[in-house]
Design a protein around this motif. Structure first.
Motif, PDB file in Angstrom:
ATOM      1  N   UNK A 280      -3.082 -15.600  -0.190  1.00 43.65           N
ATOM      2  CA  UNK A 280      -3.197 -14.171   0.092  1.00 43.65           C
ATOM      3  C   UNK A 280      -2.015 -13.376  -0.477  1.00 43.65           C
ATOM      4  N   UNK A 281      -0.810 -13.925  -0.391  1.00 40.62           N
ATOM      5  CA  UNK A 281       0.377 -13.162  -0.769  1.00 40.62           C
ATOM      6  C   UNK A 281       0.568 -13.103  -2.288  1.00 40.62           C
TER       7      UNK A 281
ATOM      8  N   UNK B 178      -4.483  -5.950  -0.724  1.00 36.64           N
ATOM      9  CA  UNK B 178      -5.167  -6.936   0.128  1.00 36.64           C
ATOM     10  C   UNK B 178      -6.607  -7.140  -0.340  1.00 36.64           C
ATOM     11  N   UNK B 179      -7.288  -6.049  -0.667  1.00 29.56           N
ATOM     12  CA  UNK B 179      -8.655  -6.165  -1.176  1.00 29.56           C
ATOM     13  C   UNK B 179      -8.683  -6.880  -2.523  1.00 29.56           C
ATOM     14  N   UNK B 180      -7.705  -6.606  -3.369  1.00 29.95           N
ATOM     15  CA  UNK B 180      -7.613  -7.293  -4.651  1.00 29.95           C
ATOM     16  C   UNK B 180      -7.354  -8.773  -4.498  1.00 29.95           C
ATOM     17  N   UNK B 181      -6.546  -9.152  -3.503  1.00 32.24           N
ATOM     18  CA  UNK B 181      -6.269 -10.569  -3.261  1.00 32.24           C
ATOM     19  C   UNK B 181      -7.525 -11.294  -2.798  1.00 32.24           C
ATOM     20  N   UNK B 182      -8.255 -10.683  -1.896  1.00 29.93           N
ATOM     21  CA  UNK B 182      -9.502 -11.301  -1.425  1.00 29.93           C
ATOM     22  C   UNK B 182     -10.499 -11.412  -2.575  1.00 29.93           C
TER      23      UNK B 182
ATOM     24  N   UNK C 231       0.286  -1.292  -8.879  1.00 29.41           N
ATOM     25  CA  UNK C 231      -0.160  -0.058  -8.222  1.00 29.41           C
ATOM     26  C   UNK C 231       1.006   0.730  -7.641  1.00 29.41           C
ATOM     27  N   UNK C 232       2.084   0.859  -8.372  1.00 32.57           N
ATOM     28  CA  UNK C 232       3.276   1.538  -7.865  1.00 32.57           C
ATOM     29  C   UNK C 232       3.070   3.031  -7.639  1.00 32.57           C
ATOM     30  N   UNK C 233       2.085   3.615  -8.292  1.00 33.86           N
ATOM     31  CA  UNK C 233       1.888   5.060  -8.159  1.00 33.86           C
ATOM     32  C   UNK C 233       1.167   5.443  -6.866  1.00 33.86           C
ATOM     33  N   UNK C 234       0.582   4.480  -6.173  1.00 33.65           N
ATOM     34  CA  UNK C 234      -0.114   4.784  -4.921  1.00 33.65           C
ATOM     35  C   UNK C 234       0.867   4.907  -3.770  1.00 33.65           C
ATOM     36  N   UNK C 235       0.402   5.551  -2.703  1.00 35.74           N
ATOM     37  CA  UNK C 235       1.195   5.609  -1.479  1.00 35.74           C
ATOM     38  C   UNK C 235       1.262   4.212  -0.868  1.00 35.74           C
ATOM     39  N   UNK C 236       2.252   3.929  -0.024  1.00 39.54           N
ATOM     40  CA  UNK C 236       2.425   2.576   0.501  1.00 39.54           C
ATOM     41  C   UNK C 236       1.209   2.024   1.249  1.00 39.54           C
ATOM     42  N   UNK C 237       0.574   2.840   2.092  1.00 39.75           N
ATOM     43  CA  UNK C 237      -0.576   2.345   2.841  1.00 39.75           C
ATOM     44  C   UNK C 237      -1.763   2.076   1.915  1.00 39.75           C
ATOM     45  N   UNK C 238      -1.980   2.962   0.972  1.00 40.61           N
ATOM     46  CA  UNK C 238      -3.054   2.757   0.006  1.00 40.61           C
ATOM     47  C   UNK C 238      -2.808   1.543  -0.868  1.00 40.61           C
ATOM     48  N   UNK C 239      -1.555   1.324  -1.256  1.00 38.51           N
ATOM     49  CA  UNK C 239      -1.216   0.149  -2.054  1.00 38.51           C
ATOM     50  C   UNK C 239      -1.410  -1.129  -1.257  1.00 38.51           C
ATOM     51  N   UNK C 240      -1.084  -1.096   0.042  1.00 38.06           N
ATOM     52  CA  UNK C 240      -1.281  -2.261   0.901  1.00 38.06           C
ATOM     53  C   UNK C 240      -2.759  -2.617   1.013  1.00 38.06           C
ATOM     54  N   UNK C 241      -3.591  -1.620   1.260  1.00 38.78           N
ATOM     55  CA  UNK C 241      -5.034  -1.859   1.398  1.00 38.78           C
ATOM     56  C   UNK C 241      -5.640  -2.333   0.081  1.00 38.78           C
ATOM     57  N   UNK C 242      -5.264  -1.684  -1.018  1.00 36.67           N
ATOM     58  CA  UNK C 242      -5.813  -2.063  -2.325  1.00 36.67           C
ATOM     59  C   UNK C 242      -5.353  -3.449  -2.740  1.00 36.67           C
TER      60      UNK C 242
END
Length: 131
Positions: A52-53, A76-80, A63-74
């Motif tokens: 996962x990590x 995690x979805x990319x890892x899955x 994805x450095x241009x995204x906000x932190x929460x959006x980058x976290x969600x994106x």
């Protein structure tokens, strides 16, 4: 005598590299346990942590241009999604193995991370130098 009221925030910011190093160590141990096929009760959780990590951090680096929460969600979805695509490709070709899956996820994550480093904003590339 003056006191600074945001000391806990400074301590949290200082502990972030320590947590990142601990996560890297745990995921590295998980990859080694899976690739070496060692029998350990920590093999399954550490390998799952690695699976996962590693892709999540590689996607988050791009994805450095995204906000932190959006980058976290994106991320995690990319890892899955990456884990599912690797598993589906290995099952479709009848080449499923735990070692192969961990190695494939590690290789793809490394390529994604290197791609993010090459295309980092503010870093000169060949196209930007010629313009």
């Amino acid at each position: 005598m003056r006191t600074i009221g945001n000391k806990p925030l400074a301590a949290a910011a200082d502990s972030l590299p320590v947590l990142a190093g601990a996560a890297l160590a745990v995921s590295g141990v998980g990859a080694v346990l899976a690739l070496a096929d060692l029998a350990s009760p920590l093999r399954a959780p550490f390998t799952l942590f690695f699976l996962m990590v590693a892709p999540a951090s590689a996607v988050a680096a791009g994805l450095r241009s995204l906000e932190p929460l959006g980058r976290l969600v994106a991320s995690a979805a990319g890892a899955v999604a990456l884990n599912l695509l690797v598993a589906q490709a290995m099952l479709a070709t009848h080449n499923w193995s735990v070692r192969g899956g961990v190695a494939a996820v590690a290789a793809i994550s490394a390529l994604l991370f290197l791609l993010a480093l090459v295309r980092r904003p503010g870093c000169p590339t060949a196209r930007r130098r010629t313009s």
